[in-house]
Design an enzyme around this catalytic site. Structure first.
Site, PDB file in Angstrom:
ATOM      1  CG  ASP A 183      -1.783   1.241   1.324  1.00 17.85           C
ATOM      2  OD1 ASP A 183      -2.403   1.588   0.308  1.00 17.85           O
ATOM      3  OD2 ASP A 183      -1.837   1.898   2.385  1.00 17.85           O
ATOM      4  CB  SER A 184       0.213   4.757  -0.711  1.00 19.51           C
ATOM      5  OG  SER A 184      -1.017   4.830  -0.002  1.00 19.51           O
ATOM      6  N   GLY A 222      -3.152   8.750  -4.019  1.00 20.31           N
ATOM      7  CA  GLY A 222      -4.473   9.107  -4.533  1.00 20.31           C
ATOM      8  C   GLY A 222      -4.573  10.467  -5.182  1.00 20.31           C
ATOM      9  CB  CYS A 259      -3.014   0.723  -2.558  1.00 18.76           C
ATOM     10  SG  CYS A 259      -3.086   2.471  -2.990  1.00 18.76           S
ATOM     11  CG  ASN A 260      -9.510   0.921  -2.759  1.00 15.80           C
ATOM     12  OD1 ASN A 260     -10.484   0.356  -3.219  1.00 15.80           O
ATOM     13  ND2 ASN A 260      -9.130   0.748  -1.502  1.00 15.80           N
ATOM     14  CD  GLU A 308      -0.370   7.267   6.108  1.00 14.16           C
ATOM     15  OE1 GLU A 308       0.737   7.333   6.661  1.00 14.16           O
ATOM     16  OE2 GLU A 308      -0.700   6.324   5.354  1.00 14.16           O
ATOM     17  CB  CYS A 315      -9.540   4.800   0.417  1.00 16.02           C
ATOM     18  SG  CYS A 315      -7.919   5.320   1.025  1.00 16.02           S
ATOM     19  CB  THR A 316      -6.591   0.000   2.018  1.00 16.77           C
ATOM     20  OG1 THR A 316      -5.523   0.780   1.481  1.00 16.77           O
ATOM     21  CG2 THR A 316      -7.049  -1.025   1.012  1.00 16.77           C
ATOM     22  CG  HIS A 317      -5.051   5.229   4.281  1.00 14.66           C
ATOM     23  ND1 HIS A 317      -4.448   4.616   3.217  1.00 14.66           N
ATOM     24  CD2 HIS A 317      -4.057   5.845   4.969  1.00 14.66           C
ATOM     25  CE1 HIS A 317      -3.138   4.852   3.254  1.00 14.66           C
ATOM     26  NE2 HIS A 317      -2.881   5.598   4.319  1.00 14.66           N
TER      27      HIS A 317
HETATM   28  N1  DGL Z   1      -4.610   3.438   0.720  1.00 14.17           N
HETATM   29  C1  DGL Z   1      -4.762   4.211  -0.487  1.00 14.17           C
HETATM   30  C2  DGL Z   1      -5.931   3.676  -1.296  1.00 14.17           C
HETATM   31  O1  DGL Z   1      -6.520   2.665  -0.971  1.00 14.17           O
HETATM   32  C3  DGL Z   1      -5.026   5.662  -0.258  1.00 14.17           C
HETATM   33  C4  DGL Z   1      -3.934   6.493   0.257  1.00 14.17           C
HETATM   34  C5  DGL Z   1      -3.239   7.270  -0.821  1.00 14.17           C
HETATM   35  O2  DGL Z   1      -3.780   8.235  -1.362  1.00 14.17           O
HETATM   36  O3  DGL Z   1      -2.121   6.879  -1.055  1.00 14.17           O
HETATM   37  O4  DGL Z   1      -6.273   4.274  -2.287  1.00 14.17           O
END
Ligand code: DGL
Length: 295
Positions: free
Chosen positions: A13-14, A46, A76-77, A155, A187-189
């Site tokens: 993921d990011s 994103g 990560c989406n 975060e 979004c996985t966050h």
């Molecule tokens: N976890 C990322 C996702 O699922 C979002 C965070 C980002 O923007 O990097 O898209």
């Protein structure tokens, strides 16, 4: 003796968002090994272009490939929406993104046919969820909303309280106006903010955490391809000699591309256990990948 099934599963993921997928992985398949890579030096993805997200994703996938993972989860989406087809073309490791499983779960959950999707600008702009949902049923209505501020809130660990709630109310007013009964956390966050989001949308709206469906599908694919550790998952896993975890649990390693302090703090609170080993890999040491180069 260890075989291909004993290799770990790679997850990237990011940043910390992919830990929501790891949590589900630990729940459903605790005996699997995991190598996690969080690209904390370059988060967020994103807000970036498809070319940039694809370049970063390729480097992350190569890093995990070199760790000899047996399966790759693009947790990560934004990367799933913009880079998954490229990664599937360029890498031989079997892999999965989070969008199609999330779309399937939402299509199954909705009763009134109106589904909301929240995600980063990249994910919402790509309309990847719309396409995946309409492939299942083109009569379903999909309304998307980019919620970029949720990523820094997650975060920072600001997942509860006045600030998170007020940001959520502002973003979600528009999708709620459409009368949705199902909301995909695209979004996985975002599952880190789940309690706040559920409070804001009310109990009549079902939140879809794409991690659950994604890991269920990973499990099926591992069993079908003979890569599930311990065979079918019903017997005792053969952990081999390399297992460093407790008996019956896979070994885990976490890598990040920036200093791990914040990642450790938020991640450990979320997973409820220590993240060890947690290693900072310098971004300059990430593998450089030339398209088409033989590996
Ligand atoms: N976890 C990322 C996702 O699922 C979002 C965070 C980002 O923007 O990097 O898209």
């Amino acid at each position: 003796m260890s075989g291909p099934a004993d290799a770990p599963i790679g997850v990237f993921d990011s940043g910390i968002g992919g830990l929501t997928v790891v949590r589900e992985l630990l729940q459903q398949m605790p005996e699997e090994g995991i190598v996690y890579f969080g690209d904390t030096a370059r988060v967020p993805y994103g807000t970036k272009s498809a070319d940039t997200v694809t370049r970063f994703s390729r480097e992350n996938a190569l890093f995990l490939e070199r760790m000899r993972v047996k399966f790759l989860i693009v947790a990560c989406n934004s990367a799933s929406a913009l880079a998954l087809p490229t990664l599937q073309r360029e890498f031989r490791i079997p892999m999965i993104g989070v969008i199609e499983p999330g779309a399937r779960a939402a299509a199954a959950a909705t009763r009134n046919g109106r589904i909301g999707v929240i995600g980063t600008q990249a994910t919402i702009g790509s309309r990847a969820y719309d396409a995946a949902i309409h492939k299942i049923d083109d009569k379903l209505e999909v309304v998307g909303k980019a919620c970029p501020l949720f990523v820094p809130l997650a975060e920072e660990g600001w997942v509860e309280g006045e600030v998170a709630e007020s940001v959520a109310r502002t973003y979600l007013a528009e999708v709620l106006d459409h009368g949705i009964d199902t909301l995909i956390l695209g979004c996985t966050h975002y599952p880190l903010l789940k309690d706040t989001l559920q409070r804001v949308v009310g109990d009549d709206v079902t939140l879809v955490d794409t991690a659950v469906e994604t890991i269920t599908e990973v499990q099926t694919r591992l069993v079908d391809s003979g890569l599930r550790r311990g065979g079918t998952g019903s017997g005792e896993p053969d952990l081999g000699e390399s297992n460093r975890g407790e008996p019956g649990r896979g070994e885990h390693a976490y890598y990040v591309s920036d200093v791990p302090g914040q990642f450790r703090q938020v991640g450990e609170r979320f997973l409820g256990h220590g993240l060890e080993p947690l290693v900072w890999v310098d971004q300059n040491d990430l593998p450089w990948y030339e398209r088409g180069a033989s590996r």
